[in-house]
Design a protein around this motif. Structure first.
Motif, PDB file in Angstrom:
ATOM      1  N   ALA A  21     -22.794   0.944   8.325  1.00 50.83           N
ATOM      2  CA  ALA A  21     -24.242   1.036   8.230  1.00 50.83           C
ATOM      3  C   ALA A  21     -24.750   2.350   8.812  1.00 50.83           C
ATOM      4  O   ALA A  21     -25.799   2.836   8.423  1.00 50.83           O
ATOM      5  CB  ALA A  21     -24.880  -0.150   8.949  1.00 50.83           C
ATOM      6  N   GLN A  22     -23.997   2.939   9.721  1.00 56.91           N
ATOM      7  CA  GLN A  22     -24.397   4.196  10.342  1.00 56.91           C
ATOM      8  C   GLN A  22     -23.970   5.402   9.511  1.00 56.91           C
ATOM      9  O   GLN A  22     -24.435   6.506   9.757  1.00 56.91           O
ATOM     10  CB  GLN A  22     -23.791   4.306  11.736  1.00 56.91           C
ATOM     11  CG  GLN A  22     -24.302   3.250  12.688  1.00 56.91           C
ATOM     12  CD  GLN A  22     -23.537   3.253  13.999  1.00 56.91           C
ATOM     13  OE1 GLN A  22     -22.690   4.096  14.234  1.00 56.91           O
ATOM     14  NE2 GLN A  22     -23.842   2.297  14.854  1.00 56.91           N
ATOM     15  N   MET A  23     -23.089   5.218   8.571  1.00 55.19           N
ATOM     16  CA  MET A  23     -22.600   6.327   7.749  1.00 55.19           C
ATOM     17  C   MET A  23     -23.440   6.428   6.491  1.00 55.19           C
ATOM     18  O   MET A  23     -23.724   5.423   5.847  1.00 55.19           O
ATOM     19  CB  MET A  23     -21.134   6.098   7.348  1.00 55.19           C
ATOM     20  CG  MET A  23     -20.166   6.115   8.491  1.00 55.19           C
ATOM     21  SD  MET A  23     -18.466   5.869   7.927  1.00 55.19           S
ATOM     22  CE  MET A  23     -18.066   7.524   7.382  1.00 55.19           C
ATOM     23  N   ASP A  24     -23.779   7.661   6.106  1.00 56.71           N
ATOM     24  CA  ASP A  24     -24.469   7.797   4.835  1.00 56.71           C
ATOM     25  C   ASP A  24     -23.434   7.678   3.710  1.00 56.71           C
ATOM     26  O   ASP A  24     -22.233   7.692   3.937  1.00 56.71           O
ATOM     27  CB  ASP A  24     -25.279   9.090   4.763  1.00 56.71           C
ATOM     28  CG  ASP A  24     -24.447  10.361   4.778  1.00 56.71           C
ATOM     29  OD1 ASP A  24     -23.274  10.343   4.369  1.00 56.71           O
ATOM     30  OD2 ASP A  24     -24.988  11.404   5.194  1.00 56.71           O
ATOM     31  N   VAL A  25     -23.926   7.524   2.513  1.00 60.31           N
ATOM     32  CA  VAL A  25     -23.070   7.272   1.352  1.00 60.31           C
ATOM     33  C   VAL A  25     -22.043   8.382   1.165  1.00 60.31           C
ATOM     34  O   VAL A  25     -20.861   8.105   0.910  1.00 60.31           O
ATOM     35  CB  VAL A  25     -23.930   7.085   0.080  1.00 60.31           C
ATOM     36  CG1 VAL A  25     -23.066   7.050  -1.158  1.00 60.31           C
ATOM     37  CG2 VAL A  25     -24.751   5.817   0.197  1.00 60.31           C
ATOM     38  N   GLU A  26     -22.458   9.616   1.300  1.00 57.07           N
ATOM     39  CA  GLU A  26     -21.534  10.733   1.110  1.00 57.07           C
ATOM     40  C   GLU A  26     -20.391  10.680   2.122  1.00 57.07           C
ATOM     41  O   GLU A  26     -19.234  10.960   1.784  1.00 57.07           O
ATOM     42  CB  GLU A  26     -22.268  12.076   1.200  1.00 57.07           C
ATOM     43  CG  GLU A  26     -23.217  12.344   0.046  1.00 57.07           C
ATOM     44  CD  GLU A  26     -24.568  11.613   0.170  1.00 57.07           C
ATOM     45  OE1 GLU A  26     -24.923  11.156   1.290  1.00 57.07           O
ATOM     46  OE2 GLU A  26     -25.251  11.470  -0.858  1.00 57.07           O
ATOM     47  N   ASP A  27     -20.711  10.325   3.356  1.00 54.70           N
ATOM     48  CA  ASP A  27     -19.672  10.211   4.376  1.00 54.70           C
ATOM     49  C   ASP A  27     -18.728   9.042   4.091  1.00 54.70           C
ATOM     50  O   ASP A  27     -17.526   9.135   4.331  1.00 54.70           O
ATOM     51  CB  ASP A  27     -20.279  10.060   5.771  1.00 54.70           C
ATOM     52  CG  ASP A  27     -20.883  11.359   6.294  1.00 54.70           C
ATOM     53  OD1 ASP A  27     -20.556  12.436   5.743  1.00 54.70           O
ATOM     54  OD2 ASP A  27     -21.681  11.290   7.245  1.00 54.70           O
TER      55      ASP A  27
END
Length: 153
Positions: A21-27
């Motif tokens: 949940a803390q990571m954006d989609v690209e990451d």
């Protein structure tokens, strides 16, 4: 053993979900691609030594490669798959949207990968080149099952 692998996979998802949940989609996409690339690199080491014979068989290298593959398989990768990370919503990914529409198939494929990778780790510890080659094929089949079902060409 199957129940244990499933329980471990579900526990990993439950514990790691806040991280995703803390990571954006690209990451998410970059991290999972990196992990699978690392596993593939280690699969290549085993293939070169136990299948092709293009490199001398080295028990320690085989064991290290099998350990790395098992580590990826057991790392909780499922948390790196959000609905927005499929190729109909994100760039630079081949993840098909049906991944999110077929949870039982995803679970089956994932549990199989974990099981076969863990077995490769066990077999590699024996030093039996033929057994490593046989189990290597099973890990490859588990990878192929995911690609066949959920990866766009």
């Amino acid at each position: 053993m199957k129940t244990t692998a499933l329980a471990a996979a579900l526990a990993a998802v439950a514990l790691a979900t806040p991280v995703a949940a803390q990571m954006d989609v690209e990451d998410q996409i970059e991290t999972r691609q990196s992990a699978y690339q690392f596993a593939a690199w280690n699969m290549g080491k085993i293939k070169a030594q136990a299948i092709d014979g293009s490199v001398a068989y080295d028990q320690q290298q085989i064991q290290a490669a099998a350990n790395a593959i098992a580590a990826v398989a057991n790392s909780g990768m499922s948390t790196l798959y959000s609905r927005d990370s499929a190729n109909d919503r994100a760039d630079n990914t081949r993840l098909k949207p049906n991944f999110f529409e077929e949870p039982m198939k995803v679970q089956e494929v994932a549990v199989n990968f974990v099981r076969e990778a863990n077995k490769l780790q066990e077999v590699a510890a024996t030093g039996d080149k033929a057994a490593v080659a046989q189990q290597f094929a099973k890990v490859g089949e588990s990878c192929k099952a995911c690609h066949d079902n959920f990866r766009a060409d």
